[in-house]
Motif scaffolding. Structure first.
Motif, PDB file in Angstrom:
ATOM      1  N   HIS A  64     -31.967   5.353 -18.293  1.00  0.00           N
ATOM      2  CA  HIS A  64     -31.984   6.311 -17.186  1.00  0.00           C
ATOM      3  C   HIS A  64     -31.679   5.661 -15.836  1.00  0.00           C
ATOM      4  O   HIS A  64     -31.400   6.355 -14.864  1.00  0.00           O
ATOM      5  CB  HIS A  64     -33.353   6.990 -17.102  1.00  0.00           C
ATOM      6  CG  HIS A  64     -33.754   7.697 -18.356  1.00  0.00           C
ATOM      7  ND1 HIS A  64     -33.155   8.863 -18.780  1.00  0.00           N
ATOM      8  CD2 HIS A  64     -34.689   7.385 -19.298  1.00  0.00           C
ATOM      9  CE1 HIS A  64     -33.703   9.251 -19.922  1.00  0.00           C
ATOM     10  NE2 HIS A  64     -34.633   8.376 -20.257  1.00  0.00           N
ATOM     11  N   GLY A  65     -31.764   4.347 -15.765  1.00  0.00           N
ATOM     12  CA  GLY A  65     -31.578   3.641 -14.498  1.00  0.00           C
ATOM     13  C   GLY A  65     -32.554   2.488 -14.411  1.00  0.00           C
ATOM     14  O   GLY A  65     -32.719   1.728 -15.363  1.00  0.00           O
ATOM     15  N   LEU A  66     -33.242   2.367 -13.281  1.00  0.00           N
ATOM     16  CA  LEU A  66     -34.240   1.319 -13.116  1.00  0.00           C
ATOM     17  C   LEU A  66     -35.641   1.878 -13.335  1.00  0.00           C
ATOM     18  O   LEU A  66     -35.931   3.014 -12.959  1.00  0.00           O
ATOM     19  CB  LEU A  66     -34.164   0.711 -11.711  1.00  0.00           C
ATOM     20  CG  LEU A  66     -32.993  -0.207 -11.384  1.00  0.00           C
ATOM     21  CD1 LEU A  66     -33.104  -0.693  -9.946  1.00  0.00           C
ATOM     22  CD2 LEU A  66     -32.929  -1.394 -12.337  1.00  0.00           C
ATOM     23  N   GLU A  67     -36.494   1.057 -13.918  1.00  0.00           N
ATOM     24  CA  GLU A  67     -37.910   1.391 -14.056  1.00  0.00           C
ATOM     25  C   GLU A  67     -38.707   0.347 -13.283  1.00  0.00           C
ATOM     26  O   GLU A  67     -38.653  -0.837 -13.593  1.00  0.00           O
ATOM     27  CB  GLU A  67     -38.329   1.404 -15.521  1.00  0.00           C
ATOM     28  CG  GLU A  67     -39.803   1.739 -15.727  1.00  0.00           C
ATOM     29  CD  GLU A  67     -40.200   1.745 -17.192  1.00  0.00           C
ATOM     30  OE1 GLU A  67     -41.271   1.176 -17.516  1.00  0.00           O
ATOM     31  OE2 GLU A  67     -39.437   2.302 -18.016  1.00  0.00           O
ATOM     32  N   MET A  68     -39.429   0.797 -12.273  1.00  0.00           N
ATOM     33  CA  MET A  68     -40.192  -0.094 -11.406  1.00  0.00           C
ATOM     34  C   MET A  68     -41.674   0.191 -11.568  1.00  0.00           C
ATOM     35  O   MET A  68     -42.109   1.332 -11.426  1.00  0.00           O
ATOM     36  CB  MET A  68     -39.780   0.130  -9.945  1.00  0.00           C
ATOM     37  CG  MET A  68     -40.364  -0.859  -8.955  1.00  0.00           C
ATOM     38  SD  MET A  68     -40.125  -0.291  -7.242  1.00  0.00           S
ATOM     39  CE  MET A  68     -41.587   0.749  -7.055  1.00  0.00           C
ATOM     40  N   SER A  69     -42.462  -0.835 -11.876  1.00  0.00           N
ATOM     41  CA  SER A  69     -43.896  -0.628 -12.064  1.00  0.00           C
ATOM     42  C   SER A  69     -44.724  -1.490 -11.122  1.00  0.00           C
ATOM     43  O   SER A  69     -45.926  -1.644 -11.307  1.00  0.00           O
ATOM     44  CB  SER A  69     -44.298  -0.912 -13.517  1.00  0.00           C
ATOM     45  OG  SER A  69     -43.909  -2.222 -13.905  1.00  0.00           O
ATOM     46  N   THR A  70     -44.081  -2.043 -10.114  1.00  0.00           N
ATOM     47  CA  THR A  70     -44.794  -2.771  -9.074  1.00  0.00           C
ATOM     48  C   THR A  70     -44.945  -1.866  -7.864  1.00  0.00           C
ATOM     49  O   THR A  70     -44.433  -0.744  -7.844  1.00  0.00           O
ATOM     50  CB  THR A  70     -44.046  -4.060  -8.696  1.00  0.00           C
ATOM     51  OG1 THR A  70     -44.846  -4.824  -7.790  1.00  0.00           O
ATOM     52  CG2 THR A  70     -42.710  -3.749  -8.032  1.00  0.00           C
ATOM     53  N   GLN A  71     -45.653  -2.333  -6.834  1.00  0.00           N
ATOM     54  CA  GLN A  71     -45.888  -1.482  -5.667  1.00  0.00           C
ATOM     55  C   GLN A  71     -44.596  -1.180  -4.912  1.00  0.00           C
ATOM     56  O   GLN A  71     -44.367  -0.057  -4.478  1.00  0.00           O
ATOM     57  CB  GLN A  71     -46.894  -2.153  -4.731  1.00  0.00           C
ATOM     58  CG  GLN A  71     -47.285  -1.294  -3.540  1.00  0.00           C
ATOM     59  CD  GLN A  71     -48.532  -1.807  -2.853  1.00  0.00           C
ATOM     60  OE1 GLN A  71     -49.634  -1.377  -3.138  1.00  0.00           O
ATOM     61  NE2 GLN A  71     -48.355  -2.738  -1.943  1.00  0.00           N
ATOM     62  N   GLY A  72     -43.746  -2.174  -4.752  1.00  0.00           N
ATOM     63  CA  GLY A  72     -42.498  -1.942  -4.035  1.00  0.00           C
ATOM     64  C   GLY A  72     -41.463  -2.989  -4.389  1.00  0.00           C
ATOM     65  O   GLY A  72     -41.809  -4.121  -4.743  1.00  0.00           O
ATOM     66  N   HIS A  73     -40.184  -2.604  -4.297  1.00  0.00           N
ATOM     67  CA  HIS A  73     -39.123  -3.573  -4.572  1.00  0.00           C
ATOM     68  C   HIS A  73     -37.847  -3.174  -3.851  1.00  0.00           C
ATOM     69  O   HIS A  73     -37.538  -1.990  -3.685  1.00  0.00           O
ATOM     70  CB  HIS A  73     -38.843  -3.682  -6.072  1.00  0.00           C
ATOM     71  CG  HIS A  73     -38.214  -4.994  -6.443  1.00  0.00           C
ATOM     72  ND1 HIS A  73     -36.886  -5.271  -6.205  1.00  0.00           N
ATOM     73  CD2 HIS A  73     -38.734  -6.116  -6.989  1.00  0.00           C
ATOM     74  CE1 HIS A  73     -36.621  -6.503  -6.605  1.00  0.00           C
ATOM     75  NE2 HIS A  73     -37.723  -7.035  -7.089  1.00  0.00           N
ATOM     76  N   LEU A  74     -37.102  -4.188  -3.436  1.00  0.00           N
ATOM     77  CA  LEU A  74     -35.822  -3.973  -2.774  1.00  0.00           C
ATOM     78  C   LEU A  74     -34.829  -3.322  -3.734  1.00  0.00           C
ATOM     79  O   LEU A  74     -34.658  -3.768  -4.867  1.00  0.00           O
ATOM     80  CB  LEU A  74     -35.261  -5.315  -2.289  1.00  0.00           C
ATOM     81  CG  LEU A  74     -33.898  -5.272  -1.589  1.00  0.00           C
ATOM     82  CD1 LEU A  74     -34.024  -4.592  -0.232  1.00  0.00           C
ATOM     83  CD2 LEU A  74     -33.342  -6.690  -1.421  1.00  0.00           C
ATOM     84  N   LEU A  75     -34.176  -2.260  -3.267  1.00  0.00           N
ATOM     85  CA  LEU A  75     -33.125  -1.601  -4.044  1.00  0.00           C
ATOM     86  C   LEU A  75     -31.751  -1.845  -3.437  1.00  0.00           C
ATOM     87  O   LEU A  75     -30.754  -1.935  -4.151  1.00  0.00           O
ATOM     88  CB  LEU A  75     -33.387  -0.092  -4.113  1.00  0.00           C
ATOM     89  CG  LEU A  75     -34.716   0.347  -4.725  1.00  0.00           C
ATOM     90  CD1 LEU A  75     -34.843   1.868  -4.671  1.00  0.00           C
ATOM     91  CD2 LEU A  75     -34.847  -0.151  -6.163  1.00  0.00           C
TER      92      LEU A  75
END
Length: 326
Positions: free
Chosen positions: A138-149
């Motif tokens: 589906h794309g990116l899966e992020m499970s941390t508080q924040g990340h640069l896109l």
């Protein structure tokens, strides 16, 4: 007394580099890098005899009669790659190739921005592994508080090609959704560190719910909402922002929607007037505006994904850019 070293590169070029005995190999390398061009996300690896020279080694421990060899190596440290991402040549090429939909020459569109994982892989020459961030169907899966896109970018390649000094506004389109409940989630826009702004934000209201997503020493706005919570409760944190607001509909979460995305269309103006348009998974619309100077018409703000406290998955789909020339 200064020591003079002969440093040879793989292509055969040789340079004379002077250093004091108390200097380190790092100092020697930096002086050499002033004489040659080192590509983005690369560094010089230096050899003396058969030894790879550590950065902290003193040059007084080296034999100046023996040549030093240097090779250009790709950086593989993810943190260093992230710091250098704004200079990635691929972004410059995207800006140069931005098209004009329907012949509107003052509007330039980049329909798909590559994922930050793809960018880092291209920069480092190897697949990268980042904890709490991965590619899915589906794309990116992020499970941390924040990340640069998307790092802050200099729009000069696009502006110079179109013989313009500035753009009037830029529209970011970001697809996102999550099953996280009662967690503010969304995106953060951060002013470019290279932006020369004389505009004072004094006098503009600042809304901070809990500080998540905001950095005290940086000008940014965090746009967050709550899928599956009654009326979505969307807010914009930071200068000019506002508190939790009814969206006029309850946005479906990732599972309820059958794995569909909400779309955030965020227009950031060089005049400080910013507009948000959310298109829900079922076509619902929410609009609201706020004021904060996030761009000077020359630099594009950085974009981060955000999920308060992390832990659960924020799903991120396509990211697109639309630049309106002044």
């Amino acid at each position: 007394m200064a020591m003079v070293f002969s440093v040879s590169l793989a292509g055969g070029a040789t340079y004379e580099v002077e250093a004091e005995p108390r200097d380190s190999v790092s100092h020697l390398r930096l002086k050499l890098e002033k004489q040659i061009e080192v590509p983005e996300a690369c560094y010089l690896k230096m050899f003396h005899s058969t030894e790879v020279l550590p950065e902290g080694k003193l040059v007084s421990e080296l034999d100046a009669e023996q040549p030093i060899f240097a090779v250009v190596a790709r950086e593989t440290d993810v943190e260093k790659l992230l710091q250098a991402a704004g200079s990635y040549n691929g972004y410059k090429e995207l800006l140069k190739r931005a098209g004009s939909p329907g012949g509107a020459t003052n509007i330039k569109v980049i329909p798909v921005i590559p994922s930050i994982l793809a960018v880092l892989e291209d920069m480092g020459g190897l697949p990268v592994t980042i904890e709490h961030l991965k590619s899915t169907e589906h794309g990116l899966e992020m499970s941390t508080q924040g990340h640069l896109l998307l790092p802050a970018l200099n729009a000069e390649p696009l502006l110079s090609l179109n013989k313009k000094e500035r753009f009037s506004k830029v529209v970011y389109r970001v697809q996102l959704n999550s099953d996280a409940y009662n967690r503010g989630l969304g995106v953060v826009f951060q002013q470019s560190p290279f932006m020369d702004s004389t505009v004072d934000s004094k006098g503009l209201p600042s809304y901070i719910y809990n500080g998540y997503g905001l950095e005290g020493d940086k000008n940014c706005n965090a746009i967050k909402f709550h899928p599956a919570m009654e009326q979505g409760q969307l807010r914009v944190e930071g200068v000019g922002g506002f508190g939790n607001s009814d969206m006029g509909f309850t946005p479906q979460n990732w599972t309820q929607s059958g794995h569909k995305f909400h779309s955030f269309e965020v227009t950031i103006g060089a005049d400080g007037k910013n507009n948000l348009r959310v298109v829900g998974t079922e076509g619902e619309i929410f609009k609201k505006s706020w004021k904060n100077i996030l761009t000077d018409g020359k630099h594009l703000p950085a974009l981060h994904g955000w999920l308060d406290m992390g832990g659960e998955a924020l799903m991120l789909g396509k990211i697109a850019l639309e630049v309106h020339l002044a």
